[in-house]
Scaffold this motif. Structure first.
Motif, mmCIF file in Angstrom:
data_model
loop_
_atom_site.group_PDB
_atom_site.id
_atom_site.type_symbol
_atom_site.label_atom_id
_atom_site.label_comp_id
_atom_site.label_asym_id
_atom_site.label_seq_id
_atom_site.Cartn_x
_atom_site.Cartn_y
_atom_site.Cartn_z
ATOM 1 N N GLY A 17 -31.985 60.965 33.815
ATOM 2 C CA GLY A 17 -30.678 60.749 33.226
ATOM 3 C C GLY A 17 -30.623 60.082 31.872
ATOM 4 O O GLY A 17 -29.536 59.850 31.344
ATOM 5 N N ALA A 18 -31.779 59.765 31.301
ATOM 6 C CA ALA A 18 -31.765 59.161 29.966
ATOM 7 C C ALA A 18 -31.123 60.130 28.978
ATOM 8 O O ALA A 18 -31.341 61.341 29.057
ATOM 9 N N THR A 19 -30.351 59.598 28.062
ATOM 10 C CA THR A 19 -29.717 60.434 27.042
ATOM 11 C C THR A 19 -30.468 60.373 25.710
ATOM 12 O O THR A 19 -30.180 61.144 24.805
ATOM 13 N N TYR A 20 -31.411 59.439 25.596
ATOM 14 C CA TYR A 20 -32.303 59.371 24.442
ATOM 15 C C TYR A 20 -33.506 58.517 24.813
ATOM 16 O O TYR A 20 -33.461 57.753 25.777
ATOM 17 N N VAL A 21 -34.588 58.660 24.049
ATOM 18 C CA VAL A 21 -35.763 57.814 24.229
ATOM 19 C C VAL A 21 -36.245 57.296 22.886
ATOM 20 O O VAL A 21 -36.041 57.935 21.851
ATOM 21 N N THR A 22 -36.854 56.110 22.915
ATOM 22 C CA THR A 22 -37.582 55.609 21.758
ATOM 23 C C THR A 22 -39.056 55.733 22.100
ATOM 24 O O THR A 22 -39.505 55.265 23.148
ATOM 25 N N ALA A 23 -39.792 56.397 21.247
ATOM 26 C CA ALA A 23 -41.203 56.674 21.489
ATOM 27 C C ALA A 23 -42.052 55.848 20.533
ATOM 28 O O ALA A 23 -41.848 55.875 19.321
ATOM 29 N N GLY A 24 -43.005 55.113 21.084
ATOM 30 C CA GLY A 24 -43.799 54.301 20.192
ATOM 31 C C GLY A 24 -45.057 53.762 20.857
ATOM 32 O O GLY A 24 -45.334 54.063 21.997
ATOM 33 N N HIS A 25 -45.788 53.007 20.109
ATOM 34 C CA HIS A 25 -45.555 52.717 18.715
ATOM 35 C C HIS A 25 -46.221 53.797 17.857
ATOM 36 O O HIS A 25 -47.309 54.250 18.157
ATOM 37 N N ILE A 26 -45.512 54.176 16.813
ATOM 38 C CA ILE A 26 -45.904 55.349 16.020
ATOM 39 C C ILE A 26 -46.923 55.016 14.939
ATOM 40 O O ILE A 26 -47.945 55.681 14.810
ATOM 41 N N LEU A 27 -46.651 54.013 14.142
ATOM 42 C CA LEU A 27 -47.518 53.665 13.010
ATOM 43 C C LEU A 27 -48.115 52.281 13.201
ATOM 44 O O LEU A 27 -47.654 51.503 14.054
ATOM 45 N N LEU A 28 -49.135 51.968 12.424
ATOM 46 C CA LEU A 28 -49.782 50.665 12.488
ATOM 47 C C LEU A 28 -48.756 49.575 12.220
ATOM 48 O O LEU A 28 -47.948 49.680 11.298
ATOM 49 N N GLN A 29 -48.790 48.549 13.040
ATOM 50 C CA GLN A 29 -47.829 47.467 12.864
ATOM 51 C C GLN A 29 -48.488 46.121 13.121
ATOM 52 O O GLN A 29 -49.499 46.043 13.806
ATOM 53 N N LEU A 35 -53.888 47.211 18.807
ATOM 54 C CA LEU A 35 -53.478 48.422 19.521
ATOM 55 C C LEU A 35 -53.315 49.554 18.528
ATOM 56 O O LEU A 35 -52.549 49.441 17.570
ATOM 57 N N GLU A 36 -54.049 50.623 18.751
ATOM 58 C CA GLU A 36 -53.957 51.769 17.863
ATOM 59 C C GLU A 36 -52.584 52.424 18.000
ATOM 60 O O GLU A 36 -52.082 52.578 19.121
ATOM 61 N N PRO A 37 -51.975 52.820 16.893
ATOM 62 C CA PRO A 37 -50.699 53.534 16.979
ATOM 63 C C PRO A 37 -50.892 54.908 17.616
ATOM 64 O O PRO A 37 -51.976 55.491 17.532
ATOM 65 N N ARG A 38 -49.856 55.408 18.245
ATOM 66 C CA ARG A 38 -49.933 56.724 18.887
ATOM 67 C C ARG A 38 -49.811 57.855 17.861
ATOM 68 O O ARG A 38 -50.251 58.952 18.114
ATOM 69 N N GLY A 39 -49.200 57.592 16.744
ATOM 70 C CA GLY A 39 -49.189 58.528 15.637
ATOM 71 C C GLY A 39 -48.060 59.543 15.617
ATOM 72 O O GLY A 39 -47.275 59.668 16.552
ATOM 73 N N ILE A 40 -48.028 60.247 14.512
ATOM 74 C CA ILE A 40 -46.994 61.239 14.240
ATOM 75 C C ILE A 40 -47.068 62.408 15.222
ATOM 76 O O ILE A 40 -46.051 62.917 15.676
ATOM 77 N N GLU A 41 -48.266 62.831 15.578
ATOM 78 C CA GLU A 41 -48.409 63.955 16.515
ATOM 79 C C GLU A 41 -47.819 63.598 17.881
ATOM 80 O O GLU A 41 -47.235 64.448 18.556
ATOM 81 N N PHE A 42 -47.969 62.344 18.303
ATOM 82 C CA PHE A 42 -47.362 61.875 19.547
ATOM 83 C C PHE A 42 -45.840 62.005 19.477
ATOM 84 O O PHE A 42 -45.199 62.469 20.417
ATOM 85 N N ILE A 52 -33.381 65.854 24.843
ATOM 86 C CA ILE A 52 -32.585 64.709 24.429
ATOM 87 C C ILE A 52 -33.126 64.176 23.105
ATOM 88 O O ILE A 52 -34.207 64.561 22.662
ATOM 89 N N ASP A 53 -32.366 63.279 22.477
ATOM 90 C CA ASP A 53 -32.793 62.700 21.200
ATOM 91 C C ASP A 53 -34.002 61.798 21.387
ATOM 92 O O ASP A 53 -34.093 61.036 22.360
ATOM 93 N N VAL A 54 -34.930 61.889 20.450
ATOM 94 C CA VAL A 54 -36.116 61.047 20.423
ATOM 95 C C VAL A 54 -36.105 60.285 19.102
ATOM 96 O O VAL A 54 -35.885 60.869 18.040
ATOM 97 N N TYR A 55 -36.345 58.985 19.185
ATOM 98 C CA TYR A 55 -36.435 58.134 18.009
ATOM 99 C C TYR A 55 -37.811 57.496 17.979
ATOM 100 O O TYR A 55 -38.281 56.969 18.987
ATOM 101 N N GLY A 56 -38.468 57.524 16.839
ATOM 102 C CA GLY A 56 -39.753 56.866 16.688
ATOM 103 C C GLY A 56 -39.545 55.383 16.454
ATOM 104 O O GLY A 56 -38.574 54.966 15.824
ATOM 105 N N ILE A 57 -40.465 54.577 16.977
ATOM 106 C CA ILE A 57 -40.390 53.130 16.793
ATOM 107 C C ILE A 57 -41.801 52.574 16.646
ATOM 108 O O ILE A 57 -42.752 53.135 17.190
ATOM 109 N N GLY A 58 -41.911 51.513 15.901
ATOM 110 C CA GLY A 58 -43.194 50.836 15.765
ATOM 111 C C GLY A 58 -43.883 51.123 14.453
ATOM 112 O O GLY A 58 -44.369 52.215 14.235
ATOM 113 N N GLY A 59 -43.882 50.126 13.597
ATOM 114 C CA GLY A 59 -44.556 50.256 12.306
ATOM 115 C C GLY A 59 -43.756 51.023 11.264
ATOM 116 O O GLY A 59 -44.254 51.280 10.173
#
Length: 93
Positions: A17-29, A35-42, A52-59
């Motif tokens: 039922g989530a209407t959006y997710v934040t996916a991370g962490h994307i870039l080095l922070q 902790l290695e970032p998961r990156g753009i491909e992730f 649903i909408d996905v937002y990148g977070i982290g770094g």
């Protein structure tokens, strides 16, 4: 919304039922040193596997937010950069 750390989590959360997710962490922070970032491909993969909408977070900062363009993500979240902003310091002390 739900924070996810894998594309499988994004799929499961959408089904739950989530209407959006934040996916991370994307870039080095600096907040998650060691902790290695998961990156753009992730971020791309998360954006592909759900409807649903996905937002990148982290770094993500104003200087590098362009890196998440063309991933399919709805946008990016800037936390540390926002917290360093002079206006935030004026508002929240």
């Amino acid at each position: 919304g739900v924070s996810v750390h894998s594309a499988d989590e994004a799929v499961l959360d959408e089904k739950m039922g989530a209407t959006y997710v934040t996916a991370g962490h994307i870039l080095l922070q600096t907040a998650k040193k060691g902790l290695e970032p998961r990156g753009i491909e992730f971020l791309k993969k998360c954006s592909i596997v759900v409807d649903i909408d996905v937002y990148g977070i982290g770094g993500i900062s104003p200087e590098n937010i362009g890196k998440i363009q063309n991933t399919g993500a709805k946008g990016g979240c800037i936390m540390s950069g926002f917290m360093k902003c002079d206006n935030v310091k004026k508002i929240f002390g």
